[in-house]
Design an enzyme around this catalytic site. Structure first.
Site, PDB file in Angstrom:
ATOM      1  N   CYS A   1      -6.404   4.400   2.476  1.00  0.00           N
ATOM      2  CA  CYS A   1      -6.132   3.138   1.773  1.00  0.00           C
ATOM      3  C   CYS A   1      -7.407   2.360   1.449  1.00  0.00           C
ATOM      4  CB  CYS A   1      -5.151   2.290   2.562  1.00  0.00           C
ATOM      5  SG  CYS A   1      -5.773   1.667   4.129  1.00  0.00           S
TER       6      CYS A   1
ATOM      7  N   GLN B   1       0.835  -1.201   0.000  1.00  0.00           N
ATOM      8  CA  GLN B   1       0.000   0.000   0.000  1.00  0.00           C
ATOM      9  C   GLN B   1       0.869   1.250   0.000  1.00  0.00           C
ATOM     10  OE1 GLN B   1      -3.617   0.417   0.011  1.00  0.00           O
ATOM     11  NE2 GLN B   1      -2.788   2.415  -0.565  1.00  0.00           N
TER      12      GLN B   1
ATOM     13  N   ARG C   1      -2.169   1.027  -6.707  1.00  0.00           N
ATOM     14  CA  ARG C   1      -1.788  -0.288  -6.170  1.00  0.00           C
ATOM     15  C   ARG C   1      -1.360  -1.197  -7.322  1.00  0.00           C
ATOM     16  NH1 ARG C   1      -3.864  -2.231  -1.293  1.00  0.00           N
ATOM     17  NH2 ARG C   1      -2.717  -4.146  -1.825  1.00  0.00           N
TER      18      ARG C   1
END
Length: 309
Positions: free
Chosen positions: A264, A131, A292
């Site tokens: 996230c 992440q 990502r």
């Protein structure tokens, strides 16, 4: 020598920068690297539910010429009838890389210690390093660089995202601030490691209990859910212990007017972040989620090349 990626400080500053450069190239030319042509198979093991990790790694492996093998650990012998070490020895003979989204960091370490193919931490209770590669890529895209930027992480400062922001941030030369209630502070060992790295890179690490102070003159503001997977029974307790930590318009006003907002995901509107901020002009969470894919592709290409050397 096989290289693994189990925590953010497995990469040196120059290696991290190299992967981020490659991620930018792959974003503009998605099929320019094909290390898994054949196709080679990449094992994607999930102990926890997932949307972004599952999709981004599956698409990424396919883009790189490989075949993603999604493994639901609840239907295997992993960690039950069969040890992690034995599982690693079975997998390494059939797959080119192992990505594991799990609970225990020690399990990932045992897997890597017994695997001749790269092992990647898709998320653990202690770190979320993939992440952070996406987050750093997003900051570079939006702000033009990383070194010297000020990033504040607001919320549960004892969780995996806080730890990864500390390690990956200072590796990139970022001035990292984490803010959480008194009972939710970073692991002291992670803090000390971040301090060591910061001495080499010009980054810095500071810890706050007042989120307003942490946000002053920030370039980047990040938050995450207060209730991580496996902590659902702590929800009511945490809701009582996190007053003032909701990233709403008022709290965000303490940062620079042009500061960008990261999350996230998944986001719980009205808890750690308001809908107004999540969907507002300073939010870059959807670009962050897309990145990502590109960052993890770059990581997999890099690990494949390093492990051949």
């Amino acid at each position: 020598m096989t290289r693994h990626f189990l925590r953010d400080d497995d990469l040196s500053p120059s290696e991290q920068s190299e992967i981020l450069d490659l991620a930018m190239k792959l974003k503009s030319n998605p099929y320019s690297a094909r290390p898994f042509e054949g196709p080679k198979t990449i094992a994607l093991i999930f102990d926890k539910t997932s949307t972004r990790t599952r999709v981004s790694f599956s698409v990424g492996v396919s883009d790189l010429g490989g075949s993603p093998l999604i493994v639901d650990s609840t239907t295997t012998q992993l960690g039950g009838k069969e040890s992690i070490a034995d599982t690693a020895k079975v997998l390494e003979r059939q797959v080119a890389m192992i990505v594991w989204r799990t609970f225990s960091q020690s399990g990932l370490e045992e897997m890597a210690a017994n695997s001749k193919v790269p092992v990647v931490n898709g998320l653990s209770d202690e770190f979320h390093p993939c992440q952070l590669l996406a987050d750093l890529m997003t900051i570079r895209e939006k702000l033009g660089g990383l070194s010297g930027k000020v990033l504040a992480y607001i919320g549960d400062a004892s969780n995996n995202m806080s730890h990864s922001y500390m390690l990956a941030g200072v590796t990139a030369g970022v001035k990292v601030r984490v803010a959480g209630p008194a009972g939710y502070q970073p692991n002291p060992n992670v803090y000390r490691r971040a301090e060591e790295i910061a001495l080499q890179t010009g980054g810095s690490i500071d810890v706050y209990t007042d989120p307003r102070l942490a946000l002053v003159d920030c370039d980047v503001v990040a938050t995450d859910t207060w209730i991580s997977m496996g902590q659902e029974d702590q929800k009511q307790q945490k809701l009582q212990e996190f007053p003032g930590f909701t990233l709403d318009r008022e709290l965000l006003s303490n940062a620079k007017p042009e500061a960008i907002v990261l999350h996230c995901l998944p986001a719980y509107r009205g808890y750690e972040i308001s809908a107004e901020v999540l969907e507002g002009p300073q939010s870059v969470v959807w670009d962050q989620a897309e990145n990502r894919l590109h960052a993890q592709k770059a990581l997999m290409v890099w690990l494949a090349e390093q492990s051949k050397a």
